[in-house]
Motif scaffolding. Structure first.
Motif, PDB file in Angstrom:
ATOM      1  N   ASP A 170       0.846  -1.196   0.000  1.00 31.47           N
ATOM      2  CA  ASP A 170       0.000   0.000   0.000  1.00 31.47           C
ATOM      3  C   ASP A 170       0.879   1.243   0.000  1.00 31.47           C
ATOM      4  OD1 ASP A 170      -2.318   1.454  -0.023  1.00 31.47           O
ATOM      5  OD2 ASP A 170      -2.813   1.147   2.090  1.00 31.47           O
ATOM      6  N   PRO A 171       1.703   1.424  -1.057  1.00 31.79           N
ATOM      7  CA  PRO A 171       2.733   2.464  -1.043  1.00 31.79           C
ATOM      8  C   PRO A 171       2.203   3.885  -0.950  1.00 31.79           C
ATOM      9  CG  PRO A 171       2.560   1.438  -3.215  1.00 31.79           C
ATOM     10  CD  PRO A 171       1.751   0.610  -2.284  1.00 31.79           C
ATOM     11  N   ARG A 172       0.913   4.098  -1.258  1.00 30.28           N
ATOM     12  CA  ARG A 172       0.362   5.453  -1.148  1.00 30.28           C
ATOM     13  C   ARG A 172       0.433   5.989   0.278  1.00 30.28           C
ATOM     14  NH1 ARG A 172      -4.662   5.449   1.215  1.00 30.28           N
ATOM     15  NH2 ARG A 172      -5.522   3.364   1.586  1.00 30.28           N
ATOM     16  N   ARG A 173       0.533   5.111   1.257  1.00 27.46           N
ATOM     17  CA  ARG A 173       0.614   5.555   2.653  1.00 27.46           C
ATOM     18  C   ARG A 173       1.933   6.256   2.976  1.00 27.46           C
ATOM     19  NH1 ARG A 173      -2.993   3.647   6.367  1.00 27.46           N
ATOM     20  NH2 ARG A 173      -4.454   2.056   5.650  1.00 27.46           N
ATOM     21  N   ILE A 174       2.949   6.024   2.167  1.00 25.48           N
ATOM     22  CA  ILE A 174       4.252   6.624   2.467  1.00 25.48           C
ATOM     23  C   ILE A 174       4.242   8.055   1.941  1.00 25.48           C
ATOM     24  CG2 ILE A 174       6.746   6.336   2.310  1.00 25.48           C
ATOM     25  CD1 ILE A 174       5.246   4.044   3.711  1.00 25.48           C
ATOM     26  N   ASN A 175       3.586   8.916   2.707  1.00 25.83           N
ATOM     27  CA  ASN A 175       3.429  10.322   2.314  1.00 25.83           C
ATOM     28  C   ASN A 175       4.214  11.215   3.271  1.00 25.83           C
ATOM     29  OD1 ASN A 175       1.865  10.437   4.684  1.00 25.83           O
ATOM     30  ND2 ASN A 175      -0.036  10.077   3.557  1.00 25.83           N
TER      31      ASN A 175
END
Length: 358
Positions: free
Chosen positions: A197-202
């Motif tokens: 869920d790479p979108r979480r790395i914000n």
């Protein structure tokens, strides 16, 4: 800092996840004839697959290594007598809820038992899943109090569940609470989020990781195809923010139990500035026998990799001894019974004996 912030509400959920047997069938991830068996599996062991992973699965390949790790299968209903509900012995080393204290200088802190995905080989598959939530406020405070009271604890390992499922605000508050404990010098976070869920790395999450100076992120990744362009970007954001990354992988039959796959995986991780740390032998979790190799197979693979890839690409092959007795390295031995040393090509060489220590 009070632990109220990390536990004030449920963790964020991944959007667009595939969770039920019916949804798996609709997406072409299981065959119609598998539906009833998979419903039984999902009723016992949690299942969730993020859209990120669904995109990586080739539904026309019955041996797809991504599907093998995340799509429930009927084989999980086969339980071997040696398999255990608590295969690495968390429970005997749990002095208070959320804490596992197996080694003197470090503890596991499990603030939640929720993951963005549920691996089919997970050693905590009996306790993780939707609805298990986070530690209650009082439980988290008791866990932090335990850490404060034990000055021998040098490192706290956030696991669970996946700690990066917590919102950045909750995660930052928890890291700050740990950083305020003088004898806690290192915080380690075990996660699959950058891959699944790479979108979480914000920016908000990166700011939470920066609350303490010695934070390490350990990525769980088992196959090079998991390292998509978005996953690579997420890892780059973490490392570029000054947070070192390591990796841990599980040796899995049908996924990565061959030298070519492991070589590609470890090379790619190092290219992404993620140091391979552990290669775990499969744990004796219930319903996971179809994944496990023999120890001899793992040793042969580690030996095959020794002269084939850089030392940067060499994780330690470890076994978590059932019953809570800890991890031990079980890699290939290069010292033969007669004292000769085997080189990377299997040829034997003499080495002079040492004099006895005085």
């Amino acid at each position: 800092m009070s632990p109220r912030s990390p536990t004030s509400s449920p963790p964020d959920r991944p959007s667009g996840s595939v969770k039920t047997a019916a949804e798996l069938r609709e997406r072409g991830l299981i065959e119609p004839g598998e539906l009833i068996a998979v419903e039984r599996v999902v009723a016992r062991f949690a299942a969730t697959i993020t859209e990120e992973l669904v995109e990586l699965i080739n539904p026309d390949d019955p041996d797809d290594p991504i599907a093998a790790q995340f799509v429930p299968r009927a084989e999980e209903l086969t339980l071997a007598p040696e398999e255990l509900a608590d295969p690495i012995g968390d429970e005997p080393h749990t002095p208070v809820p959320g804490i596992t204290h197996r080694y003197p200088d470090r503890v596991l802190l499990k603030p939640l038992h929720v993951c963005p995905v549920y691996c089919r080989f997970c050693f905590r598959r009996e306790v993780v899943g939707p609805g298990t939530g986070v530690l209650a406020e009082a439980e988290l405070e008791a866990a932090l109090a335990y850490i404060r009271e034990h000055s021998e604890i040098w490192e706290v390992i956030l696991t669970g569940g996946d700690p990066l499922v917590l919102s950045p605000r909750r995660l930052g508050a928890l890291i700050a609470a740990l950083d305020a404990i003088e004898h806690v010098r290192v915080i380690r976070i075990h996660t699959r989020v950058p891959v699944v869920d790479p979108r979480r790395i914000n920016d908000e999450l990166l700011a939470a990781l920066a609350v303490a100076s010695a934070v390490y992120v350990v990525l769980h990744c088992n196959h090079p195809r998991e390292l998509s362009a978005r996953a690579a970007e997420a890892c780059a954001r973490i490392v570029n923010a000054g947070v070192p990354m390591l990796s841990q992988s599980v040796l899995l039959r049908g996924v990565n139990a061959d030298a070519d796959t492991l070589e590609a995986l470890f090379r790619r991780l190092v290219e992404l500035r993620v140091k391979p740390y552990y290669l775990h032998h499969g744990d004796l979790a219930r319903g996971t026998g179809h994944f496990r190799t023999t120890i001899e197979t793992g040793q042969a693979l580690t030996r095959a990799l020794r002269g084939r890839v850089s030392g940067l690409c060499q994780p330690t092959y470890v076994l978590d001894i059932p019953g809570g007795h800890g991890k031990v390295p079980i890699g290939a031995n290069y010292i033969e019974q007669d004292g000769q040393i085997a080189d990377i090509n299997g040829e034997l060489h003499e080495y002079p004996p040492h004099a006895e220590e005085p």
